[in-house]
Motif scaffolding. Structure first.
Motif, PDB file in Angstrom:
ATOM      1  N   VAL A   2      65.993 -42.783   1.568  1.00  0.00           N
ATOM      2  CA  VAL A   2      64.732 -43.040   0.887  1.00  0.00           C
ATOM      3  C   VAL A   2      64.060 -44.289   1.454  1.00  0.00           C
ATOM      4  CG1 VAL A   2      63.691 -43.708  -1.316  1.00  0.00           C
ATOM      5  CG2 VAL A   2      65.394 -41.879  -1.258  1.00  0.00           C
ATOM      6  N   SER A   3      64.832 -45.349   1.636  1.00  0.00           N
ATOM      7  CA  SER A   3      64.263 -46.611   2.110  1.00  0.00           C
ATOM      8  C   SER A   3      63.689 -46.473   3.517  1.00  0.00           C
ATOM      9  CB  SER A   3      65.319 -47.714   2.083  1.00  0.00           C
ATOM     10  OG  SER A   3      66.427 -47.382   2.903  1.00  0.00           O
ATOM     11  N   THR A   4      64.360 -45.730   4.385  1.00  0.00           N
ATOM     12  CA  THR A   4      63.855 -45.528   5.749  1.00  0.00           C
ATOM     13  C   THR A   4      62.527 -44.798   5.723  1.00  0.00           C
ATOM     14  OG1 THR A   4      66.082 -45.480   6.696  1.00  0.00           O
ATOM     15  CG2 THR A   4      64.334 -44.456   7.979  1.00  0.00           C
ATOM     16  N   MET A   5      62.420 -43.788   4.866  1.00  0.00           N
ATOM     17  CA  MET A   5      61.183 -43.016   4.782  1.00  0.00           C
ATOM     18  C   MET A   5      60.036 -43.862   4.233  1.00  0.00           C
ATOM     19  SD  MET A   5      60.649 -39.238   3.122  1.00  0.00           S
ATOM     20  CE  MET A   5      59.242 -38.229   3.618  1.00  0.00           C
ATOM     21  N   LEU A   6      60.300 -44.612   3.170  1.00  0.00           N
ATOM     22  CA  LEU A   6      59.255 -45.435   2.569  1.00  0.00           C
ATOM     23  C   LEU A   6      58.804 -46.545   3.511  1.00  0.00           C
ATOM     24  CD1 LEU A   6      60.519 -45.726  -1.129  1.00  0.00           C
ATOM     25  CD2 LEU A   6      58.573 -44.398  -0.274  1.00  0.00           C
ATOM     26  N   GLU A   7      59.722 -47.115   4.264  1.00  0.00           N
ATOM     27  CA  GLU A   7      59.365 -48.160   5.224  1.00  0.00           C
ATOM     28  C   GLU A   7      58.460 -47.604   6.315  1.00  0.00           C
ATOM     29  OE1 GLU A   7      63.073 -49.670   6.608  1.00  0.00           O
ATOM     30  OE2 GLU A   7      63.559 -50.687   4.702  1.00  0.00           O
ATOM     31  N   PHE A   8      58.734 -46.392   6.770  1.00  0.00           N
ATOM     32  CA  PHE A   8      57.899 -45.782   7.809  1.00  0.00           C
ATOM     33  C   PHE A   8      56.496 -45.521   7.276  1.00  0.00           C
ATOM     34  CE2 PHE A   8      56.073 -42.284  10.198  1.00  0.00           C
ATOM     35  CZ  PHE A   8      56.364 -42.617  11.515  1.00  0.00           C
ATOM     36  N   ILE A   9      56.396 -44.983   6.054  1.00  0.00           N
ATOM     37  CA  ILE A   9      55.088 -44.698   5.449  1.00  0.00           C
ATOM     38  C   ILE A   9      54.301 -45.987   5.237  1.00  0.00           C
ATOM     39  CG2 ILE A   9      53.966 -43.893   3.328  1.00  0.00           C
ATOM     40  CD1 ILE A   9      56.157 -41.743   3.139  1.00  0.00           C
ATOM     41  N   ALA A  10      54.995 -47.043   4.770  1.00  0.00           N
ATOM     42  CA  ALA A  10      54.327 -48.322   4.545  1.00  0.00           C
ATOM     43  C   ALA A  10      53.781 -48.894   5.852  1.00  0.00           C
ATOM     44  CB  ALA A  10      55.296 -49.309   3.899  1.00  0.00           C
ATOM     45  N   ALA A  11      54.523 -48.736   6.933  1.00  0.00           N
ATOM     46  CA  ALA A  11      54.086 -49.258   8.231  1.00  0.00           C
ATOM     47  C   ALA A  11      52.867 -48.506   8.747  1.00  0.00           C
ATOM     48  CB  ALA A  11      55.226 -49.161   9.243  1.00  0.00           C
ATOM     49  N   ARG A  12      52.753 -47.208   8.396  1.00  0.00           N
ATOM     50  CA  ARG A  12      51.589 -46.412   8.813  1.00  0.00           C
ATOM     51  C   ARG A  12      50.353 -46.761   8.006  1.00  0.00           C
ATOM     52  NH1 ARG A  12      51.184 -41.872  11.661  1.00  0.00           N
ATOM     53  NH2 ARG A  12      49.623 -41.057  10.210  1.00  0.00           N
ATOM     54  N   GLY A  13      50.530 -47.283   6.799  1.00  0.00           N
ATOM     55  CA  GLY A  13      49.397 -47.613   5.936  1.00  0.00           C
ATOM     56  C   GLY A  13      49.202 -46.604   4.839  1.00  0.00           C
ATOM     57  N   SER A  14      49.592 -45.341   5.086  1.00  0.00           N
ATOM     58  CA  SER A  14      49.463 -44.328   4.066  1.00  0.00           C
ATOM     59  C   SER A  14      50.085 -43.024   4.551  1.00  0.00           C
ATOM     60  CB  SER A  14      47.995 -44.094   3.699  1.00  0.00           C
ATOM     61  OG  SER A  14      47.892 -43.210   2.602  1.00  0.00           O
ATOM     62  N   ALA A  15      50.293 -42.127   3.622  1.00  0.00           N
ATOM     63  CA  ALA A  15      50.714 -40.747   3.886  1.00  0.00           C
ATOM     64  C   ALA A  15      50.428 -39.975   2.616  1.00  0.00           C
ATOM     65  CB  ALA A  15      52.205 -40.686   4.243  1.00  0.00           C
ATOM     66  N   SER A  16      50.396 -38.670   2.702  1.00  0.00           N
ATOM     67  CA  SER A  16      50.159 -37.869   1.504  1.00  0.00           C
ATOM     68  C   SER A  16      51.242 -38.150   0.471  1.00  0.00           C
ATOM     69  CB  SER A  16      50.162 -36.383   1.849  1.00  0.00           C
ATOM     70  OG  SER A  16      50.153 -35.589   0.673  1.00  0.00           O
ATOM     71  N   PHE A  17      50.853 -38.223  -0.812  1.00  0.00           N
ATOM     72  CA  PHE A  17      51.861 -38.440  -1.850  1.00  0.00           C
ATOM     73  C   PHE A  17      52.796 -37.245  -1.954  1.00  0.00           C
ATOM     74  CE2 PHE A  17      48.365 -36.424  -4.183  1.00  0.00           C
ATOM     75  CZ  PHE A  17      48.993 -35.552  -5.049  1.00  0.00           C
ATOM     76  N   LEU A  18      52.390 -36.093  -1.382  1.00  0.00           N
ATOM     77  CA  LEU A  18      53.264 -34.924  -1.344  1.00  0.00           C
ATOM     78  C   LEU A  18      54.362 -35.076  -0.297  1.00  0.00           C
ATOM     79  CD1 LEU A  18      50.549 -32.118  -1.485  1.00  0.00           C
ATOM     80  CD2 LEU A  18      51.695 -33.260  -3.392  1.00  0.00           C
ATOM     81  N   GLN A  19      54.286 -36.154   0.493  1.00  0.00           N
ATOM     82  CA  GLN A  19      55.307 -36.444   1.501  1.00  0.00           C
ATOM     83  C   GLN A  19      56.085 -37.715   1.177  1.00  0.00           C
ATOM     84  OE1 GLN A  19      56.338 -34.793   4.749  1.00  0.00           O
ATOM     85  NE2 GLN A  19      55.786 -33.316   3.164  1.00  0.00           N
ATOM     86  N   THR A  20      56.028 -38.154  -0.064  1.00  0.00           N
ATOM     87  CA  THR A  20      56.848 -39.285  -0.492  1.00  0.00           C
ATOM     88  C   THR A  20      58.182 -38.766  -1.034  1.00  0.00           C
ATOM     89  OG1 THR A  20      55.882 -39.252  -2.716  1.00  0.00           O
ATOM     90  CG2 THR A  20      54.827 -40.676  -1.065  1.00  0.00           C
ATOM     91  N   PRO A  21      59.237 -39.551  -0.943  1.00  0.00           N
ATOM     92  CA  PRO A  21      60.540 -39.106  -1.457  1.00  0.00           C
ATOM     93  C   PRO A  21      60.493 -38.662  -2.913  1.00  0.00           C
ATOM     94  CG  PRO A  21      60.809 -41.084  -0.134  1.00  0.00           C
ATOM     95  CD  PRO A  21      59.330 -40.872  -0.279  1.00  0.00           C
ATOM     96  N   ALA A  22      59.668 -39.337  -3.719  1.00  0.00           N
ATOM     97  CA  ALA A  22      59.616 -39.028  -5.151  1.00  0.00           C
ATOM     98  C   ALA A  22      59.111 -37.624  -5.425  1.00  0.00           C
ATOM     99  CB  ALA A  22      58.742 -40.051  -5.876  1.00  0.00           C
ATOM    100  N   TRP A  23      58.289 -37.082  -4.520  1.00  0.00           N
ATOM    101  CA  TRP A  23      57.712 -35.770  -4.786  1.00  0.00           C
ATOM    102  C   TRP A  23      58.789 -34.683  -4.882  1.00  0.00           C
ATOM    103  CZ3 TRP A  23      53.519 -34.722  -7.100  1.00  0.00           C
ATOM    104  CH2 TRP A  23      53.003 -33.422  -7.101  1.00  0.00           C
ATOM    105  N   ALA A  24      59.888 -34.870  -4.203  1.00  0.00           N
ATOM    106  CA  ALA A  24      60.981 -33.897  -4.303  1.00  0.00           C
ATOM    107  C   ALA A  24      61.537 -33.861  -5.723  1.00  0.00           C
ATOM    108  CB  ALA A  24      62.083 -34.246  -3.311  1.00  0.00           C
ATOM    109  N   ARG A  25      61.507 -34.995  -6.412  1.00  0.00           N
ATOM    110  CA  ARG A  25      61.977 -35.039  -7.795  1.00  0.00           C
ATOM    111  C   ARG A  25      60.956 -34.431  -8.742  1.00  0.00           C
ATOM    112  NH1 ARG A  25      63.240 -40.918  -9.279  1.00  0.00           N
ATOM    113  NH2 ARG A  25      63.813 -39.890 -11.236  1.00  0.00           N
ATOM    114  N   VAL A  26      59.666 -34.549  -8.399  1.00  0.00           N
ATOM    115  CA  VAL A  26      58.641 -33.893  -9.211  1.00  0.00           C
ATOM    116  C   VAL A  26      58.822 -32.380  -9.123  1.00  0.00           C
ATOM    117  CG1 VAL A  26      56.166 -33.496  -9.498  1.00  0.00           C
ATOM    118  CG2 VAL A  26      56.994 -35.788  -8.935  1.00  0.00           C
ATOM    119  N   LYS A  27      59.045 -31.875  -7.913  1.00  0.00           N
ATOM    120  CA  LYS A  27      59.231 -30.448  -7.678  1.00  0.00           C
ATOM    121  C   LYS A  27      60.721 -30.108  -7.749  1.00  0.00           C
ATOM    122  CE  LYS A  27      54.935 -29.426  -7.204  1.00  0.00           C
ATOM    123  NZ  LYS A  27      54.266 -28.569  -8.205  1.00  0.00           N
ATOM    124  N   SER A  28      61.290 -30.301  -8.910  1.00  0.00           N
ATOM    125  CA  SER A  28      62.737 -30.158  -9.073  1.00  0.00           C
ATOM    126  C   SER A  28      63.220 -28.722  -8.922  1.00  0.00           C
ATOM    127  CB  SER A  28      63.165 -30.703 -10.445  1.00  0.00           C
ATOM    128  OG  SER A  28      62.440 -30.062 -11.488  1.00  0.00           O
TER     129      SER A  28
END
Length: 293
Positions: A10-36
């Motif tokens: 999770v931390s590796t993914m979030l760090e990459f997204i933060a470095a890019r400035g943004s990404a779709s919220f559908l591509q955040t780690p948390a979205w997998a928990r929303v779509k259980s």
């Protein structure tokens, strides 16, 4: 070395997204928990030891068979100007095959064609135009052209039926920049000036009659939901239960504070309109909207 893909934290993914400035919220780690109801997996793309992209894969199992549909909503998250995009797609296909996927669906969030405000306004006024695809875009981006070419050459199948609203995410999106090209914030007056005269008049009329917009809390999701169900009945779609929005709120805001917000427009204590917003980095999405009659 060829591009490879494998699971990441999770931390590796979030760090990459933060470095890019943004990404779709559908591509955040948390979205997998929303779509259980799907099984989620975070993957990273590597060029040797360099992390070049990330993706959230949702797996949906076929009934009675150990086979899966792999879906990356508005993903993967890559630098679309790279010249090795095809190799990244190949690495993705190789990876999901190992996970027993029979098919993979992707939604590259790359801007391909841009229609400006004046072009869209003119098209709407033309009774002979029924689809945005019938209008010449103001800009065709090199990155978009490259990605489309790579997908076609790689045998990927695109679905452009239903004017971009087939299964999956919308093909067309409206974006409004809240900053000038130099990075400074636009004022409220400047944003209003960019709207058409009718919208400006309606906003001023609402303010004159005492409509107030406020930022809500989790408890206000129930008030939003009541108006949302009225909207669903009026517009003929099936609304989601309140529990879905509460779960979405809890999961997204646990990953990052204030990632999801709810705004309420009230008149004399009654909610007349409401919307949920989701923010990742420098980008915010109007995700769900609702209004009364």
């Amino acid at each position: 070395m060829p591009i490879s893909a494998h699971s990441i934290s999770v931390s590796t993914m979030l760090e990459f997204i933060a470095a890019r400035g943004s990404a779709s919220f559908l591509q955040t780690p948390a979205w997998a928990r929303v779509k259980s109801e799907w099984r989620g997996e975070r993957v990273g793309f590597y060029d040797g030891d360099e992390l070049t992209g990330v993706g959230l894969i949702l797996y949906r199992k076929l009934p009675k068979l150990p086979r899966y549909l792999a879906y990356l909503p508005e993903g993967p998250v890559l630098d679309w100007s790279r010249d090795d995009i095809a190799e990244h797609f190949d690495a993705l296909v190789t990876h999901v095959k190992k996970r027993q996927a029979f098919a993979v669906r992707i939604g590259p969030a790359v801007v391909h064609r841009i229609w400006g405000t004046k072009t869209i306004k003119t098209a709407i006024a033309d009774d002979n135009i029924t689809s945005l695809t019938e209008v010449e875009p103001d800009v065709v981006t090199p990155e978009g052209e490259h990605v489309v070419s790579v997908l076609k050459q790689g045998g990927w199948i695109t679905d452009e039926t239903d004017q971009g609203f087939a299964a999956g995410q919308p093909q067309f999106n409206f974006q409004l920049s809240l900053r000038h090209e130099d990075g400074t914030q636009k004022s409220e007056d400047e944003l209003l000036k960019g709207m058409n005269q009718l919208w400006r008049r309606n906003i001023k009329k609402a303010a004159k009659f005492g409509v107030e917009v406020k930022l809500g809390t989790r408890d206000d999701l129930a008030r939003f939901h009541k108006v949302y169900l009225e909207t669903a009945e009026r517009d003929g779609f099936t609304g989601r239960p309140l529990e879905y929005f509460e779960h979405m709120w809890d999961v997204l805001n646990a990953e990052e504070e204030d990632r999801m917000k709810v705004f309420l427009a009230e008149h004399e204590g009654d909610v007349v309109a409401a919307t949920t917003f989701v923010t990742v980095g420098e980008h915010a999405w109007y995700s769900y909207g609702a209004s009364t009659t």
